[in-house]
Design an enzyme around this catalytic site. Structure first.
Site, PDB file in Angstrom:
ATOM      1  N   ALA A 148      53.318  91.170  63.982  1.00  0.00           N
ATOM      2  CA  ALA A 148      52.101  91.320  64.782  1.00  0.00           C
ATOM      3  C   ALA A 148      51.620  89.990  65.358  1.00  0.00           C
ATOM      4  O   ALA A 148      50.714  89.961  66.182  1.00  0.00           O
ATOM      5  CB  ALA A 148      50.996  91.945  63.935  1.00  0.00           C
ATOM      6  N   CYS A 149      52.232  88.890  64.950  1.00  0.00           N
ATOM      7  CA  CYS A 149      51.799  87.546  65.341  1.00  0.00           C
ATOM      8  C   CYS A 149      52.487  87.105  66.632  1.00  0.00           C
ATOM      9  O   CYS A 149      53.713  87.072  66.715  1.00  0.00           O
ATOM     10  CB  CYS A 149      52.126  86.581  64.203  1.00  0.00           C
ATOM     11  SG  CYS A 149      52.074  84.841  64.623  1.00  0.00           S
ATOM     12  N   SER A 150      51.685  86.730  67.635  1.00  0.00           N
ATOM     13  CA  SER A 150      52.261  86.315  68.922  1.00  0.00           C
ATOM     14  C   SER A 150      53.073  85.029  68.784  1.00  0.00           C
ATOM     15  O   SER A 150      54.095  84.863  69.454  1.00  0.00           O
ATOM     16  CB  SER A 150      51.163  86.150  69.972  1.00  0.00           C
ATOM     17  OG  SER A 150      50.275  85.123  69.598  1.00  0.00           O
ATOM     18  N   ASN A 195      55.365  87.454  60.738  1.00  0.00           N
ATOM     19  CA  ASN A 195      54.556  88.667  60.763  1.00  0.00           C
ATOM     20  C   ASN A 195      54.787  89.212  62.177  1.00  0.00           C
ATOM     21  O   ASN A 195      54.426  88.549  63.149  1.00  0.00           O
ATOM     22  CB  ASN A 195      53.083  88.316  60.536  1.00  0.00           C
ATOM     23  CG  ASN A 195      52.156  89.496  60.745  1.00  0.00           C
ATOM     24  OD1 ASN A 195      52.565  90.568  61.183  1.00  0.00           O
ATOM     25  ND2 ASN A 195      50.896  89.292  60.426  1.00  0.00           N
TER      26      ASN A 195
END
Length: 121
Positions: free
Chosen positions: A8-10, A6
């Site tokens: 958006a996932c760090s 994803n």
């Protein structure tokens, strides 16, 4: 090697940065857009050696709506969990890296990503 991410996932971004730094050859799968089928989820679970509840993000809103914390965690309930992950891919723990040797890891730490890299032979 394929990595389910994803953007958006760090943790996903960190894994990609490490793979790039190591010059790894990999394919990115944005699993929220290119949603895995139930069979693909079962395959990844087999490669991980885990059960579906082991890779479920139980704190997500979808998990709470479904009442996942109250679902049984046994062989009879396995297909129900897999179906929920396929229907609600946001529930899948990330990133998941599949290695050439037929195994996979949940790459949430640098050590796990390096483990996947070591399996590329």
């Amino acid at each position: 090697m394929e990595i389910w991410i994803n953007p958006a996932c760090s943790k996903c971004r960190s894994a990609l940065t490490l793979l790039d730094a190591e010059g790894a050859d990999y394919t990115v799968r944005r699993y929220l857009e290119d949603v895995p089928t139930e069979d693909e989820i079962r395959d990844v679970l087999d490669r991980l050696g885990l059960e579906p509840w082991d890779i479920t993000r139980t704190q997500e809103a979808d998990a709470k709506e479904l009442g996942l914390k109250d679902w049984p965690r046994d062989a009879d309930a396995r297909d129900r969990w897999v179906a929920a992950l396929a229907e609600h891919p946001r529930l899948i723990q990330r990133p998941i890296i599949t290695a050439q040797d037929g195994t996979a890891v949940v790459g949430r730490s640098e050590e796990a990503v390096r483990d996947a890299l070591s399996r590329e032979g």
